[in-house]
Design a protein around this motif. Sequence first.
Motif, short mmCIF file in Angstrom:
data_model
loop_
_atom_site.label_atom_id
_atom_site.label_comp_id
_atom_site.label_asym_id
_atom_site.label_seq_id
_atom_site.Cartn_x
_atom_site.Cartn_y
_atom_site.Cartn_z
N ILE A 270 0.84 -1.21 0.00
CA ILE A 270 0.00 0.00 0.00
C ILE A 270 0.86 1.25 0.00
O ILE A 270 0.61 2.20 -0.75
CB ILE A 270 -0.94 -0.02 1.22
CG1 ILE A 270 -2.00 -1.11 1.05
CG2 ILE A 270 -1.60 1.34 1.42
CD1 ILE A 270 -2.85 -1.34 2.28
N LEU A 271 1.93 1.26 0.82
CA LEU A 271 2.80 2.44 0.88
C LEU A 271 3.52 2.65 -0.44
O LEU A 271 3.74 3.80 -0.87
CB LEU A 271 3.80 2.31 2.03
CG LEU A 271 3.20 2.21 3.45
CD1 LEU A 271 4.31 2.25 4.49
CD2 LEU A 271 2.20 3.33 3.70
N LYS A 272 3.92 1.58 -1.10
CA LYS A 272 4.56 1.70 -2.41
C LYS A 272 3.59 2.31 -3.42
O LYS A 272 3.97 3.15 -4.24
CB LYS A 272 5.05 0.34 -2.89
CG LYS A 272 6.27 -0.17 -2.15
CD LYS A 272 6.72 -1.51 -2.71
CE LYS A 272 7.96 -2.02 -1.97
NZ LYS A 272 8.41 -3.34 -2.53
N ARG A 277 0.37 7.26 -6.35
CA ARG A 277 -1.06 7.59 -6.38
C ARG A 277 -1.43 8.39 -5.14
O ARG A 277 -0.84 8.21 -4.07
CB ARG A 277 -1.92 6.31 -6.46
CG ARG A 277 -1.81 5.59 -7.80
CD ARG A 277 -2.54 4.26 -7.75
NE ARG A 277 -3.92 4.40 -7.34
CZ ARG A 277 -4.77 3.38 -7.15
NH1 ARG A 277 -4.32 2.14 -7.35
NH2 ARG A 277 -6.01 3.59 -6.79
N ALA A 278 -2.43 9.27 -5.31
CA ALA A 278 -2.83 10.11 -4.16
C ALA A 278 -3.61 9.30 -3.15
O ALA A 278 -3.45 9.49 -1.93
CB ALA A 278 -3.67 11.29 -4.65
N VAL A 303 -0.17 12.29 3.58
CA VAL A 303 -0.15 13.73 3.80
C VAL A 303 1.30 14.17 3.77
O VAL A 303 2.12 13.70 4.56
CB VAL A 303 -0.81 14.10 5.16
CG1 VAL A 303 -0.75 15.61 5.39
CG2 VAL A 303 -2.25 13.60 5.20
N ARG A 304 1.61 15.09 2.84
CA ARG A 304 2.99 15.47 2.62
C ARG A 304 3.20 16.94 2.96
O ARG A 304 2.26 17.75 2.96
CB ARG A 304 3.39 15.23 1.16
CG ARG A 304 3.15 13.80 0.69
CD ARG A 304 3.43 13.64 -0.80
NE ARG A 304 3.06 12.31 -1.27
CZ ARG A 304 3.86 11.26 -1.21
NH1 ARG A 304 5.09 11.40 -0.73
NH2 ARG A 304 3.45 10.08 -1.65
N ASP A 305 4.48 17.31 3.24
CA ASP A 305 4.81 18.71 3.47
C ASP A 305 5.08 19.38 2.13
O ASP A 305 4.91 18.78 1.07
CB ASP A 305 5.99 18.86 4.42
CG ASP A 305 7.25 18.18 3.89
OD1 ASP A 305 8.19 17.98 4.68
OD2 ASP A 305 7.31 17.85 2.67
N GLU A 314 -3.29 8.85 6.61
CA GLU A 314 -4.62 8.87 7.24
C GLU A 314 -5.60 8.22 6.29
O GLU A 314 -5.40 8.16 5.08
CB GLU A 314 -5.05 10.30 7.56
CG GLU A 314 -5.07 11.24 6.38
CD GLU A 314 -5.35 12.68 6.77
OE1 GLU A 314 -5.83 13.42 5.91
OE2 GLU A 314 -5.08 13.05 7.93
N GLY A 315 -6.69 7.75 6.88
CA GLY A 315 -7.66 7.07 6.04
C GLY A 315 -8.86 6.56 6.80
O GLY A 315 -9.04 6.83 7.99
#
Length: 967
Positions: A270-272, A277-278, A303-305, A314-315
């Motif tokens: 999922i992280l890959k 993908r957003a 969520v990115r800086d 988050e989800g």
Amino acid sequence: MADSKKTRDRLIAELEAARRRIAGLEACEIERGRAERILQARLRLMQLSIAASMEELLIATVDEAERLTDSRVGFYHFLAADQKTIELQAWSTRTSKEMCRAEGRGLHYDVAKAGVWVDCIHERRAVVHNDYAALPHKKGLPPGHASIVRDVAAPVFRQDKIVAILGVGNKPAAYADADVEAVSLLADMAWDIVEGKRAQEAMRALERSYQELVELSPIGIFQSTPEGRCLSANVRLAAMSGYASARDFRDSMQDVGAQHYVDPNDRVEILKTLERRAVIRKEVRLRRKDGSVMWADLNMRAVRDEAGKVQRYEGFISDITQRKRAAEELREMAEFVRHNPAPVFQIAPDGRILRINPAAQDILGRDPVGTPVCEILPDLGGVRLGDIEPGDPLHLELGLSDKWFAFTAAKSSVDDSIFVYGSDITERKWVEQALGKSKERYRRMLGSVTSYIYTVTVENGKAVSTHHGPGCAAVTGYDSEDYARDPDLWLTMVHNGDREAVLEQARRATAGGEAPALEHRIVHKDGSVRWISNTPVVRRDEAGLVVVYDGLIADITERKRLEKELRAAKEKAESASRAKSEFLANMSHEVRTPMNAMLGLAHLALKRAVGGEQRELLEGAMEAGSSLLQIINDILDFSKIEAGRLNLECETFELRALLDKLIKTFAPIARKKGLDFNVRVREDTPDSLVGDQGKIRQVLVNLISNALKFTQEGEVAVFVSPGPRNMPEAGAAEGPAGVLFAVSDTGIGIAPDKTGVIFDSFTQADSSTTKRFGGTGLGLAISRKLTDIMGGRIWVESVPDKGSTFYFTAVLSRREPERKPVARDRALARSPAGPLCILVAEDDRMNQIFAHSVLTDAGHSVAIAANGRQAIEMLADAPYDIVLMDISMPEMDGDEATRAIRASTSGAFDPRIPIVAMTAHALRGDRERFLASGMDGYIAKPVDPDGLILAIAQALARDDANPGPGR
């Protein structure tokens, strides 16, 4: 809490800056002391703002402003953004508790109509009024409001708009610039804190709303770090994962991949995916706290800086274990579906019917497997089957053969086929059809009501069409088709006298202006004239242009008829009231005129009588006449009270002086009967009061007279004290004061079953008392009504053969004692400057004799005029010092004669000569009417000789002080 700390730190920093600024600016010890007090007040308010509510803070601000300025009253108002309306937010603590009973927080005022207390808004600066009473533009105070001596009010500006005002008042000394500065500083600081409070409350509300949304969500919500530590979770996620609370879940999950995922590689994948993908959606297996497995539908994002680095994930997580289990149970349900009496269809993703149960086959009469569903269920065929999601069923109602069914279409999570489950709703549809028919009947009924709605379509500012709705025929006689055929029909049926007003209303509505409701007449189709109410409501498009206006037409003919009848009835009642008033005035005059002569002549005869039987006979006549006069007064007073025409006077009087006069009046009567007569006043009872002393005296006279009449031995006592606890206290220098009066005796007493009826009209405790003691039975009834209108009440405590105590209360007003110029009047009354030449205008022969005798006995010379015209002629022939003028005389009455004397420019006499009305007109308003006509004094018949001499002296003294006509 962080925001609160920042706010507190900022306020403390501002405080320190202000302290340094003030310390550098103050030049003397007094200024330093004042600055220190302001600083301390601001510090207290800042400290209070951390935990107090806004209302508590504003009250504290006004309290501090009072303390800093040594004021007695204070308030804080918010001004609306339109600068037109002001809203009361807080009274000071002292104002609310001690001084003001007016309405409180939240009361709105129109700035344009408010008085001097909003001058600071009009002038846009702090305003001081050090002499409130002298302000010409003050508008008075509402009931219960604290009285104002002086005040200062300061506005608070934000971006060139006034947002609030802080005001204080009633400082013992005049307000100075230092007071204005203190009030302005506190007002401005309070608004800063108010804005901070509002921002904090808004932020807290937003946080609470978001938190509630998260906590109440039926879907699990989470946040986690890139390393896998849980940052937050809602109650739903904790519950579906088997944890007691969200905190328990959060604290336990230090490595989500290892602890929560059944297969940690699922999270790695999922992280890959989230790197390119957003958002990702995936079904995964998760482990509960007890080790059991649940299937979850996971929606997750990163969520990115600003640099693109992942800060957190988050989800949402939905428990789909049941759905997964449903797929396993689907085969088990097949048998159940087979025997289900309701129709069930399974539809392939391409729209073909895969299978149906026997119930559906029976309804269709054939086996439709392989047939497109649109041929069997046309309405369902129009639905995009691909839009149906697992767990999100579609509900619709369809007709099948000769029946109606409610279908639920749900997508299978196994093979994306659609299952359609039906239930028979034919009976419900029959009911709905019956209801529709009822609605149609109701619509037809609208055609017979007395109101209807019309619609005018507007294009480019002009009315292009008008539609008159159902009901127009009942109101106007014409139906909608009549109006459609003849666009001018409505205007032609408007009454000629109202047509221009109707056209103006239509022009206003078409232009989008203010078009208030209009009542006007129309000519019905049957020729009758009807009254209607026409109320238009404008509707605009997105650009603000008028496109339509609707109007409500209501037949108000019956209401207009009732209004006309009510006006006629009102005029009739007013005419009857005037007739009654004229009767009372005539009754008063016709009775008092001969009574004046009878009592006056008897008084003169007593002065000349030496003694013996002759004096006893005269005293008896005087006593009988006085009793008759009291009966007449009771009847007239009772009539005025019953008619609602008896109002309270408002004058300043001395309570103890009033009681002294009563002692002088009744002491001789008590001595004659051998009774002790005492009057006692408690020390804390206020003396200088404002109210109707005549009504107080009348009630006391009634009660003392009764006590003396029904007491043969012992005593009669009067006791006066401050009122009971439920009445206004008498402690302050000014304001309302309740006073309690008690009249006790040792007389015959009253039976317990009679104490409730003696205050009724024409009633005494025992009919035998009327024969024994006399009386009309009106005295106590009048007393009760008088105490009622004075805001008090009256009651009695009595023991038969032991005596009675009558109590009554009245609400008066306290006032500081004033010096009254009465000593000179009394001195003049006792010793006039010398013999006077007096002209008496009186048509009654007996009253002429009485006046002549009294005045000549006092050393004056007297001339008699039989009417007003003759009095004017006599003034031109000889000089006179004063005129005693009767009112009701033939040829020219006293009122007309007085106006003629005052207006005279002949030079034959002084038009400023003092004139005293000596008249039997003694109803409310008579005295004011005669003084307004130009008279200098007034004395009502029957006339007391001493009172007549006093009235002459007072008129002469007033003439010396205020020369000129019309004084």
